[in-house]
Design an enzyme around this catalytic site. Structure first.
Site, short mmCIF file in Angstrom:
data_model
loop_
_atom_site.label_atom_id
_atom_site.label_comp_id
_atom_site.label_asym_id
_atom_site.label_seq_id
_atom_site.Cartn_x
_atom_site.Cartn_y
_atom_site.Cartn_z
N ARG A 196 52.12 30.79 22.00
CA ARG A 196 54.05 30.73 21.36
C ARG A 196 54.87 31.43 22.68
O ARG A 196 54.07 32.14 23.63
CB ARG A 196 53.48 32.55 20.75
CG ARG A 196 54.91 32.68 20.40
CD ARG A 196 54.87 34.37 19.63
NE ARG A 196 53.84 35.04 19.35
CZ ARG A 196 53.37 36.37 19.05
NH1 ARG A 196 54.20 35.92 17.47
NH2 ARG A 196 53.27 37.35 19.35
N ASP A 253 46.60 42.89 20.36
CA ASP A 253 46.29 40.88 20.27
C ASP A 253 44.98 40.56 19.70
O ASP A 253 43.62 41.16 20.60
CB ASP A 253 47.10 40.87 22.19
CG ASP A 253 46.42 38.73 22.18
OD1 ASP A 253 45.61 38.22 21.93
OD2 ASP A 253 47.78 38.96 23.00
#
Length: 209
Positions: free
Chosen positions: A104, A200
């Site tokens: 991303r 994450d």
């Protein structure tokens, strides 16, 4: 929510709670992801077609069922999706595994592809795309589109935690793709992370920061 299956089995929900805990260390986190993926696999494969066969047992002949229809493929979105593959392969050892690498962009939050390797017969398979987090939905949508471009007509998306934004994105871009998840969280932060989420997933799986 359209075409979304939230798996509320007590074992899955218990393990998701442990997964969210910031004190859960890498080894346990990795094991939990594998276990949850295996448990979710039962629901993801619930509608697989069967055909009747005759099996000779030690004492007679039984009419029973085996899986028929399309062959399966598992496609993790790198790198966090790798943590979900082994759990599914325990249930589906005959499945082939492809890989799609996307990251991303920190500025646009849009997906950038850097790697893709799929089975040669991918168009003949039912594909399960796996990624622990469905956040903005950009990476998952891009991966699904790439797989569709290879001629695949049957695709499911399996994630551990989804955001409402991510679900909306997949429903908009790919209304034919069913989403399987263990939890749906309310929102994203300014960096596109699910809140409360679990942080994450890739870093927690592989011990990186």
């Amino acid at each position: 929510m359209k075409n979304v299956f939230v798996l509320d089995h007590p074992l899955i929900q218990h393990k998701i709670s442990l997964l969210r805990d910031k004190n859960t260390q890498t080894k346990e986190f990795r094991e939990l992801v594998m276990e949850i993926s295996m448990l979710m696999g039962y629901e993801v494969t619930r509608n697989m077609p069967l055909k009747e066969v005759e099996i000779e047992t030690p004492v007679g002949v039984a009419k029973t069922n085996i899986i028929s229809g399309k062959k399966l493929g598992i496609v993790p979105i790198l790198r966090a999706g790798l943590g979900m593959v082994d759990g599914l392969l325990k249930l589906l050892p005959m499945a082939k595994v492809g890989h799609i690498g996307l990251y991303r962009d920190p500025e646009t939050l849009g997906p950038v592809e850097y790697y893709c390797k799929l089975p040669e017969d991918v168009s003949e398979r039912e594909i399960v795309v796996v990624d622990p987090m469905l956040a903005t939905g950009g990476s998952a949508s891009a991966a699904i589109q790439y797989i569709k471009d290879k001629g695949v007509s049957s695709i499911k998306l399996m994630c551990l935690i989804a955001s409402k934004d991510g679900i909306d994105r997949i429903n908009k871009d790919h209304p034919d793709v069913a989403i399987y998840c263990a939890a749906v969280d309310e929102k994203l932060n300014d960096h596109g992370y699910i809140i409360p989420g679990l942080g994450d997933a890739g870093d927690r799986l592989f011990g990186t920061k």
